[in-house]
Design a protein around this motif. Sequence first.
Motif, PDB file in Angstrom:
ATOM      1  N   ALA A 234       0.849  -1.201   0.000  1.00 45.86           N
ATOM      2  CA  ALA A 234       0.000   0.000   0.000  1.00 45.86           C
ATOM      3  C   ALA A 234       0.881   1.245   0.000  1.00 45.86           C
ATOM      4  O   ALA A 234       0.714   2.153   0.813  1.00 45.86           O
TER       5      ALA A 234
ATOM      6  N   PRO B  44      -4.174   2.963   0.208  1.00 48.92           N
ATOM      7  CA  PRO B  44      -4.742   1.624   0.379  1.00 48.92           C
ATOM      8  C   PRO B  44      -5.230   1.080  -0.965  1.00 48.92           C
ATOM      9  O   PRO B  44      -5.838   1.806  -1.746  1.00 48.92           O
ATOM     10  N   ASP B  45      -4.906  -0.175  -1.254  1.00 47.27           N
ATOM     11  CA  ASP B  45      -5.333  -0.786  -2.520  1.00 47.27           C
ATOM     12  C   ASP B  45      -6.273  -1.935  -2.183  1.00 47.27           C
ATOM     13  O   ASP B  45      -5.877  -3.093  -2.202  1.00 47.27           O
ATOM     14  N   CYS B  46      -7.510  -1.589  -1.849  1.00 47.72           N
ATOM     15  CA  CYS B  46      -8.457  -2.608  -1.397  1.00 47.72           C
ATOM     16  C   CYS B  46      -9.614  -2.788  -2.372  1.00 47.72           C
ATOM     17  O   CYS B  46     -10.619  -3.394  -2.012  1.00 47.72           O
TER      18      CYS B  46
ATOM     19  N   SER C 106      -6.846  -2.245   4.840  1.00 52.09           N
ATOM     20  CA  SER C 106      -5.608  -2.197   4.070  1.00 52.09           C
ATOM     21  C   SER C 106      -4.434  -2.689   4.917  1.00 52.09           C
ATOM     22  O   SER C 106      -3.603  -3.469   4.446  1.00 52.09           O
TER      23      SER C 106
END
Lengths: 299, 449
Positions: B211, B215-217, B415
Amino acid sequence: MVRVSSPPPRRRIWTRRKLVPYFLLAPALLTFAVFKAYPILDSLWISTTSGAGNATHSVGTANYQRLIHDPLFWQALRNTFEILIVQVPLMLALALLLALGVNSAYVRWRPIWRLGLFMPAVTGLVATGVMFGFLLNKDNGALNWLLNGVGLGKVDWLGSGSGARMAVVLVLTWHYTGYNAVIYLAGLQGVPRDLYEAAMVDGAGAVRRFRSVTVPALRPIILFTVVLSSIGTLQLFDEPFILTRGGPDNATLTVSMYLYENGFHYFDFGYASAIAYALTLLVVILGVAQMRLMGDREK
Amino acid sequence: MPDLTRRSLLRASGAGLFALAAGQTLSACSGDGGSTASSGGGAATGKITVWSWTTAAAALRGIVPAFQKDNPGITVEVQDVGNPAIWDKITVGLAAGGQGLADVLHIGCDYLPGYLEKFPGGLADLSALGADAHKDEFAKGLWPVVSGKDGHAYALPWEVNPLGFFYRKDMFDKAGIDPTGYQTWDDVLADAAKFKAANPGVYLIGIDKPAASSPDCDFLQSLMQLQGAFYFDLQGNITLGSAQSINALTVIKRLNDAGLVGDAAGDHGWSNLMKAGKLAVAPYPAWAVHYLETTFPDQSGKWRLTKPPAVTVGGKRSAIVNSTHLAVANSSPRKQAAWKFVEYALTKPASMNAMFGAGGVFPALTAAYSDPLYQKPDSFYGGQAPLQVFTGLLTDGADATNYSGDYARALQLASDAQVRVFLKGADPATELRKAATQLAQQTGRKIAS
């Protein structure tokens, strides 16, 4: 004959003399009151509320109690101190060395070296972030290429907790060493020449002259930079924000970043204000402690 | 040198006060809130301003001449504020009681509930202006998103993003796999070895594992939404530690363990992997149709689109992953005029499709889908009609997602949990339950039983 005009009545002088300074000070005082004192006091009040906008309500000391039990706040504090303990001594030692270097009569083109030292301090933070983003890239960054070249292996600078903290230390050191070196340089130039000459006559070598003449003469300036750098690091925000966003897994989250997140991402202004006051308290305690430890000795 | 010491001390305490600078900004933002005058008033003519960003702003600008022609007396200025700058501007404006806000605001589903919860009275009640007449005209699952706790609408849906499964047909062909046959993500995992053997160095999906930029959610959320779940249920209770959430993160962990997740760290991590032809799947929603085509033109003809696989056997294969909306600021002195513009832009198929054509913003208005545009074959997708896949998915229906006023906190904690799974091989169930407990502590919300 010189005609002397009669003096104005005494009372009028007094009133005028008394009022003039206040007139002169008024703009500064007013600006201070409106833009500094009021917000500072108001945020103390906000720290006792919860919610945002027109949905706030008083919660007493709940925000401070929450702070004590918030693992993320403690982690942010631990991160900040870890960076502080490593970075400040490293940077100041380096700054002192560099200042001695560019102050030396043996070095040619000194103005150019001095300019070079100070350049990072005036580089924009966004540019710094982009540049270090490239340099620290795990797979094709220049730093890992260099480490690989000397057989040290790659470091996942931004992808691991310890790597990211090192990266922040690196950027801070790059950014502020020159700034401190310039302060030391000014201090060095104020040390009387005859002290060195006397030391040389007494047979002191270069190291001895540094320990017995330079360091004592620079002590107040060193104290000044230690306190300022420590306070600056406690408020650390920009560098980890642009470089790591506090990650990975909050390894570089600082108290100021946590404050910002709570205020402007989570709209939790009350809690953010409580964090601001906790941070202020820490800054004051640390400042006083450093002054006591280092300042008293010279008396 | 006592003098210096005292001066430094003053400096130190001055700097201590400086630490409150952020506090000052906060206090400046905590004005007593917006005018709570009831909606429905406001002038019906005059100049209105609209805040949006990039292609969406360009799309809105495109319909302004037609609107002004049909509504003499109203002039519209569309401002491209930029994203994410627009969120700070709206937040600060709402906190300052609506001062400085534009009349019409473009707001994402991730921010809208937060604004409604934290700044009651900040956005105009559009039901009072007649919005309820359009309630059934939008894709299923969107009306609850724009409704406040009182059941009134505070925005109209504009853009909807149903989830798709974009894949590189050439790579799957090489492995002798047909992804349209996938029923669940288990089927995808079962083919992992076969796929990797045929395509060395290629990953299925790319995620910013540490991340590093934010955040890469998105993928995690998509997998939750396919199960009708999210970080919160519709009542606002925390479901971050639910069985569905754990299923979702477990799928990601298994994909990662199988070597199918590429590390897309940093701002350009994902597009770099894509450019290098190292990703075979883009589990993205409708906006990606236009995006993939314009960003990676050299991969034309290689991509196809199908329904996303379900998370569990027999599970749902459609989800609305996000949506954006137009709202009217309650502080606007020209609410009637602003509402007229919102209604004109978002409830007429002609204007919706004109905007879709200009900016790739997939319409929430279902009447828009009857346009031939949605049947058009696209050479980038090998002659497939990608939009048809999405309109089909929307008729399957999707559950409403409650982002709630605490979405940003939930996202950060989710995240962090995902980062620990990626970087330390942590157990998804343990991490998500821990995150749920922390979210409850931070927000005072209950954990759903």
